[in-house]
Write a protein that holds these residues in place. Structure first.
Motif, PDB file in Angstrom:
ATOM      1  N   THR A   1      24.486 104.735 104.355  1.00 16.90           N
ATOM      2  CA  THR A   1      24.141 104.364 105.712  1.00 16.90           C
ATOM      3  C   THR A   1      24.045 102.843 105.835  1.00 16.90           C
ATOM      4  OG1 THR A   1      22.520 104.666 107.481  1.00 16.90           O
ATOM      5  CG2 THR A   1      21.666 104.721 105.259  1.00 16.90           C
ATOM      6  N   ASP A   2      24.751 102.304 106.804  1.00 14.35           N
ATOM      7  CA  ASP A   2      24.781 100.860 107.014  1.00 14.35           C
ATOM      8  C   ASP A   2      23.835 100.562 108.167  1.00 14.35           C
ATOM      9  OD1 ASP A   2      27.485  98.459 107.608  1.00 14.35           O
ATOM     10  OD2 ASP A   2      25.327  98.287 107.817  1.00 14.35           O
ATOM     11  N   GLU A   3      22.680  99.983 107.841  1.00 11.68           N
ATOM     12  CA  GLU A   3      21.636  99.767 108.859  1.00 11.68           C
ATOM     13  C   GLU A   3      21.405  98.272 109.084  1.00 11.68           C
ATOM     14  OE1 GLU A   3      18.392 102.309 107.552  1.00 11.68           O
ATOM     15  OE2 GLU A   3      19.563 104.108 108.040  1.00 11.68           O
ATOM     16  N   VAL A   4      22.453  97.489 108.930  1.00 11.50           N
ATOM     17  CA  VAL A   4      22.302  96.034 109.024  1.00 11.50           C
ATOM     18  C   VAL A   4      21.866  95.589 110.433  1.00 11.50           C
ATOM     19  CG1 VAL A   4      24.686  95.414 109.638  1.00 11.50           C
ATOM     20  CG2 VAL A   4      23.340  93.892 108.172  1.00 11.50           C
ATOM     21  N   TYR A   5      22.111  96.446 111.437  1.00 18.23           N
ATOM     22  CA  TYR A   5      21.702  96.102 112.806  1.00 18.23           C
ATOM     23  C   TYR A   5      20.344  96.698 113.182  1.00 18.23           C
ATOM     24  CZ  TYR A   5      26.265  94.061 114.003  1.00 18.23           C
ATOM     25  OH  TYR A   5      27.386  93.262 114.070  1.00 18.23           O
ATOM     26  N   ASP A   6      19.507  96.995 112.185  1.00 18.95           N
ATOM     27  CA  ASP A   6      18.236  97.677 112.482  1.00 18.95           C
ATOM     28  C   ASP A   6      17.292  96.868 113.377  1.00 18.95           C
ATOM     29  OD1 ASP A   6      16.434  97.134 109.310  1.00 18.95           O
ATOM     30  OD2 ASP A   6      17.580  95.771 110.580  1.00 18.95           O
ATOM     31  N   ARG A   7      17.524  95.551 113.478  1.00 19.23           N
ATOM     32  CA  ARG A   7      16.654  94.753 114.343  1.00 19.23           C
ATOM     33  C   ARG A   7      17.370  94.250 115.585  1.00 19.23           C
ATOM     34  NH1 ARG A   7      11.116  93.681 113.009  1.00 19.23           N
ATOM     35  NH2 ARG A   7      10.882  94.352 110.861  1.00 19.23           N
ATOM     36  N   THR A   8      18.522  94.847 115.854  1.00 17.27           N
ATOM     37  CA  THR A   8      19.293  94.381 117.014  1.00 17.27           C
ATOM     38  C   THR A   8      19.447  95.536 117.982  1.00 17.27           C
ATOM     39  OG1 THR A   8      20.432  92.928 115.452  1.00 17.27           O
ATOM     40  CG2 THR A   8      21.380  93.087 117.646  1.00 17.27           C
ATOM     41  N   ILE A   9      18.310  95.952 118.531  1.00 17.12           N
ATOM     42  CA  ILE A   9      18.277  97.135 119.403  1.00 17.12           C
ATOM     43  C   ILE A   9      17.629  96.762 120.713  1.00 17.12           C
ATOM     44  CG2 ILE A   9      17.337  99.462 119.647  1.00 17.12           C
ATOM     45  CD1 ILE A   9      17.419  99.658 116.615  1.00 17.12           C
ATOM     46  N   PHE A  10      18.255  97.146 121.828  1.00 17.11           N
ATOM     47  CA  PHE A  10      17.693  96.770 123.130  1.00 17.11           C
ATOM     48  C   PHE A  10      17.727  97.925 124.111  1.00 17.11           C
ATOM     49  CE2 PHE A  10      21.819  94.927 122.077  1.00 17.11           C
ATOM     50  CZ  PHE A  10      22.678  95.610 122.914  1.00 17.11           C
TER      51      PHE A  10
ATOM     52  N   GLY B   1      20.463  94.049 105.380  1.00 11.52           N
ATOM     53  CA  GLY B   1      20.443  92.612 105.126  1.00 11.52           C
ATOM     54  C   GLY B   1      19.744  91.889 106.253  1.00 11.52           C
ATOM     55  N   ILE B   2      19.649  90.569 106.087  1.00 16.78           N
ATOM     56  CA  ILE B   2      18.986  89.777 107.122  1.00 16.78           C
ATOM     57  C   ILE B   2      19.977  89.147 108.102  1.00 16.78           C
ATOM     58  CG2 ILE B   2      16.932  89.235 105.763  1.00 16.78           C
ATOM     59  CD1 ILE B   2      18.148  86.509 105.100  1.00 16.78           C
ATOM     60  N   SER B   3      21.272  89.291 107.821  1.00 15.48           N
ATOM     61  CA  SER B   3      22.301  88.588 108.616  1.00 15.48           C
ATOM     62  C   SER B   3      22.207  88.789 110.114  1.00 15.48           C
ATOM     63  CB  SER B   3      23.701  89.058 108.234  1.00 15.48           C
ATOM     64  OG  SER B   3      23.737  89.641 106.980  1.00 15.48           O
ATOM     65  N   LYS B   4      22.040  90.039 110.529  1.00 20.46           N
ATOM     66  CA  LYS B   4      22.090  90.336 111.965  1.00 20.46           C
ATOM     67  C   LYS B   4      20.712  90.208 112.586  1.00 20.46           C
ATOM     68  CE  LYS B   4      26.351  91.434 111.274  1.00 20.46           C
ATOM     69  NZ  LYS B   4      27.466  90.579 111.690  1.00 20.46           N
ATOM     70  N   GLY B   5      19.711  90.760 111.912  1.00 25.24           N
ATOM     71  CA  GLY B   5      18.356  90.706 112.443  1.00 25.24           C
ATOM     72  C   GLY B   5      17.907  89.263 112.676  1.00 25.24           C
ATOM     73  N   TRP B   6      18.092  88.425 111.682  1.00 27.24           N
ATOM     74  CA  TRP B   6      17.633  87.032 111.759  1.00 27.24           C
ATOM     75  C   TRP B   6      18.749  86.081 112.191  1.00 27.24           C
ATOM     76  CZ3 TRP B   6      15.098  90.615 109.040  1.00 27.24           C
ATOM     77  CH2 TRP B   6      13.710  90.523 108.940  1.00 27.24           C
ATOM     78  N   VAL B   7      19.930  86.643 112.469  1.00 31.99           N
ATOM     79  CA  VAL B   7      21.097  85.854 112.911  1.00 31.99           C
ATOM     80  C   VAL B   7      21.436  84.760 111.887  1.00 31.99           C
ATOM     81  CG1 VAL B   7      22.220  84.847 114.926  1.00 31.99           C
ATOM     82  CG2 VAL B   7      20.181  86.207 115.258  1.00 31.99           C
ATOM     83  N   VAL B   8      21.525  85.134 110.659  1.00 32.98           N
ATOM     84  CA  VAL B   8      21.864  84.173 109.609  1.00 32.98           C
ATOM     85  C   VAL B   8      22.921  84.733 108.663  1.00 32.98           C
ATOM     86  CG1 VAL B   8      19.737  82.820 109.621  1.00 32.98           C
ATOM     87  CG2 VAL B   8      19.816  84.957 108.330  1.00 32.98           C
ATOM     88  N   PRO B   9      24.090  85.094 109.198  1.00 34.23           N
ATOM     89  CA  PRO B   9      25.113  85.649 108.303  1.00 34.23           C
ATOM     90  C   PRO B   9      25.521  84.674 107.211  1.00 34.23           C
ATOM     91  CG  PRO B   9      26.070  85.126 110.450  1.00 34.23           C
ATOM     92  CD  PRO B   9      24.592  84.993 110.590  1.00 34.23           C
ATOM     93  N   GLY B  10      25.343  83.391 107.460  1.00 34.20           N
ATOM     94  CA  GLY B  10      25.733  82.381 106.474  1.00 34.20           C
ATOM     95  C   GLY B  10      24.751  82.244 105.321  1.00 34.20           C
TER      96      GLY B  10
END
Lengths: 457, 422
Positions: A244-253, A275-284
């Protein structure tokens, strides 16, 4: 403006050819040597399924003659835009680690213990079966998590079930690992639920796993508790794991709450990617994880855990800097920051859907509740001389310098994906151009045709 | 903890055996075994002379300007984004300029691919080279990550010797004998890990000519670039790219003592477009585009890290490494059953040979290191980890006091296990 100063500099993709290069042995000028190294067919095949080729081709169709800025809404990286800047607490955490000198050394392959513990704590909030730090493995971004997992599962004749529409990196890495891909559908008229009957019909004794992306990229839905339970039960019946890919777990509206698949780990072994990439907007920053939700110890006795650990020993790690900063980043997770980000995304979704009301040939059947994309269906019957989604997007790029992603690239022919993780004014501009384009290409009605004919006489 | 429920449910997934085989070759695994045999009741500090990371030691801390550069990069908020597959333009340009400083020509930024450490460069390169039936030539002794990655990609490995009687020069006759029409490349690590030698300009040229004759690539692993503190200066294989196509690997890890930052590069030097025409360059690009990248915020700091670090930092650190090497050399001569055929002149390692006939109840290098860890809390890497059984690889880039104490413990151990004189 220099390349570095352009706002979308990091969105520009490198030259990328999708056709296979022949494997040749060439002679140099004076015929002295025959060179023995050549192209890899495996690499060529895998790379044809990434988005980069399509996106680049569309950029290629944009032109300076169209006196409008290029709007890159075909792929996404919200971190480029200042409205999505990450929270100061995360930045502070990283700077503190740098100044302390504690992020400079190698770490163990699985990740440093405090970081693993922090991820377990972060995920355990919603789980009945608690994860221990030993169940967590850190990766250099969620994408590397996919690489590692697929390489760990690859076996002769094995196949894996991937969603359609999906996220092409899965396809590329599956091909590259030698895993056969079998696709199951996400059903547009059932709010993108997984076609479980389809899943059962394509699985066989060589199927190792089913990949579920929740919250879903690209569709933007958030799966319900009941549906996820059914997925778990189906997987169990088939003897396969759920990835299960839940990388967007903090990007829900939207209104549907996020339910982690790990909740059903007592039914079926669940391997969670995040990961933190999407939730914290830091893919880099390149920090992701693999979490093994497996109270029955199945991953252990089937040696999947061992494969993952061994793989991590011989692959690159995330930077020690971010690993050391991770406990602070996760613990200080600021609800206000996430709420602000998600509010912007919701506003963007509403904006686009509102404008689409005036564009009959582009329809959004279900508003996304998560992630940073919006899927639309093309009503080609209302258009003249546009044969499919790729044709639509090419002409749109050419005439309006507007890049949207043809659904074909995701396995959804004649759909189109719009990136909404951008600044609102870009969407306003984009929808204006889209409206103009559609009006220009609209099929003339019979009376209109007669009038035109009359004018010609 | 294995819990099976009732009927012992059958699952369709399992281990990947290729992974198991490949990772058992890693240095990490050997070190882990040794660490697990440490005596927990021994109150003394564990002395680590087996690994390759001096960064925990205060004497080898990085330059503050490098730290400042990354802090600035984070605060700028411009580098939280995804990176292009080969790296962000300013980083590629900075690395190209940096590497060109010591060359007779300018490297193009387009030929520079930024990777998550040198390790990722190895992973990508080996993967792209592994076409069916191909083989690669590796030195023995070697850096076993090449072996692990080759095994994983199912690329056949053939070994050529580094000759201890010739200051660890490459056995070029062996290279010619081993290569056939499926050989794709040879690997050279210069300055050398694990042997500690620096290859001469003349020898590098000969290697390039041999590779060209055989029609194979040279993979020049120069992650220890400039770590040359002896007679011979460091010369980059890049100088010979006109003779043979070269893939140059490097990183900031060693020179700046920051392996945890994971920033490396892979540079394709191909003036005659051989890599391009053969299709190999496209394959490399394809694999790069599917792989993870170095953290963008670290890439963003590269121009300042490289631009702001003064020569004094490098020369003072190199002097410290040289000092450690000197002590290492002196101490080794005092220990009867250990000989060092070639004093180290580069990198941070040296290979020493074990004379087992002088020792009682020690069967081989692994046994030696295992007992050493247990009895003296001293970690040294058994030579078999790098391809030379009954040798040892000693890392000397540590705090001086630890190094001296380490050799004292080594001496005690050897005395204790020496065969008694009649």
């Amino acid at each position: 403006m220099s390349e570095e100063q352009q706002p979308h500099a990091n969105l520009v993709v490198p030259t990328f050819r999708t056709e296979k290069e022949p494997k040749t042995q060439t002679q140099n000028g004076n015929g002295r040597s025959v060179w023995r190294f050549g192209g890899s067919e495996k690499a060529a095949e895998a790379s044809t399924v990434t988005l980069r080729g399509v996106i680049f081709m569309l950029f290629d169709n944009c032109s300076k003659d169209v006196k409008k800025t290029v709007l890159p809404l075909g792929h996404g990286d919200p971190s480029v835009y200042s409205c999505f800047r990450t929270c100061i607490e995360a930045e502070d955490a990283v700077v503190d680690v740098l100044r302390s000198g504690k992020g400079n050394s190698y770490g163990p392959g699985a990740g440093i213990p405090p970081a693993r513990r922090a991820v377990a704590d972060y995920l355990n909030g919603d789980l009945p079966n608690k994860l221990s730090p030993d169940d967590i493995f850190l990766t250099a971004g969620c994408n590397q998590g996919i690489e590692i997992v697929f390489e760990s599962l690859a076996r002769p004749s094995a196949n894996i079930l991937l969603p359609r529409p999906g996220f092409p990196h899965y396809d590329a890495r599956a091909v590259y690992s030698g895993l056969e891909i079998r696709k199951f559908d996400l059903l547009p008229d059932r709010e993108w639920e997984i076609d479980l009957e389809g899943v059962e019909s394509i699985a066989d004794e060589n199927t190792v796993a089913i990949v579920v992306i929740n919250p879903n990229n690209p569709c933007g839905n958030v799966y319900s508790h009941d549906h996820l339970k059914k997925v778990a039960e189906t997987a169990r019946k088939l003897g396969i794991m759920v990835i299960t890919d839940e990388v967007y777990d903090r990007t829900i509206f939207g209104d549907n709450p996020f339910v982690p698949m790990g909740k059903f780990a007592s039914i079926v072994p669940v391997l969670t990617l995040g990961g933190i990439s999407k939730g914290w907007v830091v893919p880099g920053w390149k920090l992701g994880w693999i979490a093994l939700n497996d109270p029955e110890g199945v991953f252990e006795y089937t040696k999947v855990t061992q494969s993952i650990k061994q793989n991590l020993d011989i692959t690159p790690d995330p930077s020690t800097i971010i690993q050391v900063a991770l406990p602070e980043i996760l613990e200080k997770a600021d609800k206000k920051f996430f709420a602000k980000k998600n509010k912007i995304l919701k506003h963007n979704v509403d904006l686009v859907c509102d404008r689409l009301k005036d564009i009959p040939c582009v329809v959004c059947p279900k508003k996304p509740e998560s992630c940073t994309y919006l899927l639309t269906k093309l009503e080609l019957s209302l258009l003249e001389n546009i044969k499919d989604d790729i044709d639509f997007c090419v002409k749109l790029a050419r005439e309006e310098n507007l890049v949207l992603l043809p659904g074909e690239a995701l396995g959804l022919k004649n759909w189109m994906r719009i990136t909404i993780g951008v600044e609102a004014h870009m969407l306003e501009d984009a929808l204006e151009r889209l409206k103009g384009f559609c009006a220009r290409h609209a099929k003339k009605t019979e009376t209109e045709t007669e009038s035109l004919e009359a004018l010609k006489l | 903890m294995e819990k099976t429920n009732g009927a012992n449910k059958r699952w369709n997934f399992g281990a990947n055996e290729v992974v198991e085989r490949s990772s058992s070759l890693s240095i990490r695994q050997y070190l882990e075994t040794l660490i697990s045999s440490l005596n927990v009741n021994d109150g003394r500090t564990v002395i680590p002379l087996g690994h390759g990371d001096p960064s925990p030691f205060p004497r080898f801390s990085t330059d503050p300007v490098a730290v400042q550069a990354i802090c600035d990069s984070v605060r700028s908020t411009k580098f939280n984004t995804y990176s292009s597959a080969s790296g962000i333009p300013i980083a590629r340009k900075a690395v190209a300029e940096y590497l060109s400083r010591d060359l007779s020509y300018q490297i193009s930024p387009d030929d520079v691919h930024i990777t998550a450490g040198c390790l990722q460069a190895i992973e990508i390169l080996i993967s792209a080279l592994a076409t069916p039936g191909a083989n690669i030539l590796l030195p023995r002794p070697s850096y076993p990550m090449y072996d692990s990655r080759a095994s994983f990609s199912q690329l056949e490995v053939r070994y050529f010797d580094l000759l201890q009687e010739k200051a660890w020069d490459v056995d070029l006759d062996a290279v010619e004998a081993l290569a056939d029409d499926k050989t794709v490349a040879m690997v050279l690590i210069n300055p050398c890990n694990p042997c500690g030698n620096v290859f001469s300009r003349q020898h590098l040229q000969k290697i390039a000519e041999t590779a060209s004759k055989l029609g194979i690539l040279v993979i020049a692993d120069e992650v220890y670039d400039h770590y040359a503190f002896g007679e011979k200066p460091f010369v980059s294989m890049a100088e010979f790219a006109d003779i043979v196509p070269v893939v140059l690997l490097g990183a900031i890890s060693k020179r700046w003592f920051v392996p945890g930052w994971r920033l490396g590069w892979m540079v394709t030097l191909d003036p005659h477009c051989v890599m391009k025409d053969s299709g190999f360059l496209q394959s490399l690009t394809n694999v790069i585009s599917m792989s993870t990248d170095a953290a963008t915020f670290i890439q963003g700091a590269i121009p300042d890290i490289i631009g702001n670090t003064k020569e004094e930092f490098f020369s003072s650190k190199l002097e410290m490494v040289r000092e450690c090497a000197e002590i290492c050399n002196e101490e080794i001569t005092k220990i009867p059953c250990i000989t060092c055929p070639c004093k180290p002149e580069g990198s941070m390692f040296t290979m020493v040979k074990l004379n087992l006939s002088l020792l009682e109840d020690i069967s081989d290098d692994l046994d030696f290191c295992y007992k050493l860890a247990k009895e003296e809390s001293l970690i040294i890497l058994p030579g078999r980890a790098v391809g030379l059984k009954n040798w040892l690889r000693i890392t000397f880039a540590v705090e001086l006091e630890l190094l001296i104490e380490g050799f004292s413990r080594l001496n005690n151990f050897v005395q204790r296990h020496s065969k008694k004189q009649p």
